[in-house]
Enzyme design. Structure first.
Site, PDB file in Angstrom:
ATOM      1  N   HIS A 168       5.546 -41.619  22.516  1.00  0.00           N
ATOM      2  CA  HIS A 168       4.315 -42.348  22.884  1.00  0.00           C
ATOM      3  C   HIS A 168       4.128 -43.625  22.060  1.00  0.00           C
ATOM      4  O   HIS A 168       3.043 -43.924  21.585  1.00  0.00           O
ATOM      5  CB  HIS A 168       3.092 -41.429  22.771  1.00  0.00           C
TER       6      HIS A 168
ATOM      7  N   SER B 113       0.867 -34.576  26.986  1.00  0.00           N
ATOM      8  CA  SER B 113       2.203 -35.172  26.960  1.00  0.00           C
ATOM      9  C   SER B 113       3.118 -34.481  27.964  1.00  0.00           C
ATOM     10  O   SER B 113       2.874 -34.520  29.168  1.00  0.00           O
ATOM     11  CB  SER B 113       2.763 -35.119  25.530  1.00  0.00           C
ATOM     12  N   LEU B 114       4.170 -33.819  27.507  1.00  0.00           N
ATOM     13  CA  LEU B 114       5.064 -33.058  28.385  1.00  0.00           C
ATOM     14  C   LEU B 114       4.274 -32.135  29.309  1.00  0.00           C
ATOM     15  O   LEU B 114       4.647 -31.917  30.470  1.00  0.00           O
ATOM     16  CB  LEU B 114       6.022 -32.223  27.517  1.00  0.00           C
TER      17      LEU B 114
ATOM     18  N   GLN C  28       5.261 -30.616  23.572  1.00  0.00           N
ATOM     19  CA  GLN C  28       6.274 -30.309  22.553  1.00  0.00           C
ATOM     20  C   GLN C  28       5.596 -29.979  21.232  1.00  0.00           C
ATOM     21  O   GLN C  28       4.634 -30.633  20.845  1.00  0.00           O
ATOM     22  CB  GLN C  28       7.180 -31.536  22.390  1.00  0.00           C
TER      23      GLN C  28
ATOM     24  N   GLN D  58       3.020 -43.070  30.569  1.00  0.00           N
ATOM     25  CA  GLN D  58       2.714 -42.110  29.500  1.00  0.00           C
ATOM     26  C   GLN D  58       3.715 -42.157  28.346  1.00  0.00           C
ATOM     27  O   GLN D  58       3.358 -41.943  27.189  1.00  0.00           O
ATOM     28  CB  GLN D  58       2.671 -40.706  30.113  1.00  0.00           C
TER      29      GLN D  58
ATOM     30  N   ARG E 183      13.712 -36.540  31.400  1.00  0.00           N
ATOM     31  CA  ARG E 183      12.812 -37.140  30.410  1.00  0.00           C
ATOM     32  C   ARG E 183      13.254 -36.779  28.991  1.00  0.00           C
ATOM     33  O   ARG E 183      13.319 -37.631  28.107  1.00  0.00           O
ATOM     34  CB  ARG E 183      11.386 -36.619  30.668  1.00  0.00           C
TER      35      ARG E 183
END
Length: 288
Positions: free
Chosen positions: A195, A88-89, A9, A244, A113
């Protein structure tokens, strides 16, 4: 050895993917399939929407995922990874590209998510900030001393760490980190504290969806965010994917580990060149 990497993102921009849609029949087919799965025309927002529309977590995450995965799939026989990783994503994009998840399942999980994270964001006023030019251990120490939730969330490259947490705690941390010598402490325009422990409700919500989804062994190792190590076993991948959400993205160490394991060439699949820039800085730091 060749590594393919996938952004998270923040890499999005209006117009992303339009050229792919218009020039490649496979891309058009996959984008239209995504519109059906999601139940709305995400392509309209990606190609012609506003920055505000695209910035909503529930739109951004599937949009970046789609651009990344479709870019990789349109490489066809040129997509031959020896290793993959995602920021991440981007870890979901990497898993689909490497065959551990189907395109449909990957998109459904990313949407679940995004919705879970958006809900978690609305529960507590929270944000993130980028800290520039301060050693990791100094950032960790100062965050630990502040009352309230504030933690290192993204170890992006040497001299660039993103912190995440409650708005007041982030504000206080930014002041103290600048006093400690940070060149800059920049609040980020994000929906919440990704996170960090504040994503625990999202982690719980996503657990059932991940557990119910079929994961296969990927065609190559995926270096996962939680510990920067390579994995191929579906159960390990699932567990790390879930952790994560509340754990930091260890991107610096991921890149270092991939290089140590023989990686000689990185290719970024997705909007922009954010990871390419970070990788360049990590490689420079290793050469010095």
């Amino acid at each position: 050895m060749k590594a393919f990497v996938f952004p998270g993102q923040g890499a999005q921009f209006v117009g992303m993917g339009k050229d792919l849609y218009e020039s490649d029949t496979l891309a058009k087919e996959l984008f239209e399939q995504a519109n059906e799965i999601l139940g709305y025309r995400i392509t309209d927002i990606m190609f012609n929407g506003t920055d505000e529309e695209l910035k909503q977590t529930k739109v951004t995450q599937p949009a970046v995922f789609l651009h990344s995965v479709i870019t990789a799939k349109c490489l066809r026989e040129d997509f031959k990874p020896d290793m993959v990783a995602g920021h991440s994503l981007g870890e979901f994009s990497a898993l689909v590209a490497a065959g551990a998840l189907s395109f449909e399942d990957g998109l459904r999980l990313v949407y679940a998510r995004a919705m879970a994270m958006q809900k978690a964001c609305e529960m507590t006023p929270s944000t993130m900030a980028a800290i520039i030019n301060l050693p990791d251990e100094v950032i960790e120490k100062i965050c630990a001393e502040i009352e309230g939730v504030v933690v290192p969330a993204n170890y992006n490259c040497p001299g660039q760490v993103v912190i995440s947490g409650e708005k007041d705690a982030i504000k206080e941390a930014c002041v103290k980190l600048k006093e400690a010598g940070a060149k800059r402490a920049l609040p980020l325009a994000v929906g919440g504290a990704f996170h960090s422990p504040l994503m625990e409700p999202a982690r719980q919500e996503l657990a059932a969806a991940i557990e119910a989804t079929e994961f296969k062994e990927p065609v190559c190792p995926i270096y996962q965010n939680v510990d920067a190590k390579p994995y191929t076993h579906p159960q390990d991948i699932k567990k790390n994917l879930l952790m994560q959400l509340t754990s930091p993205v260890r991107w610096t160490q991921t890149v270092k580990n991939m290089i140590a394991d023989g990686m000689t060439e990185f290719t970024e699949c997705g909007p922009g060149q954010v990871l390419t820039g970070l990788i360049g800085r990590i490689e420079s730091s290793m050469a010095n």
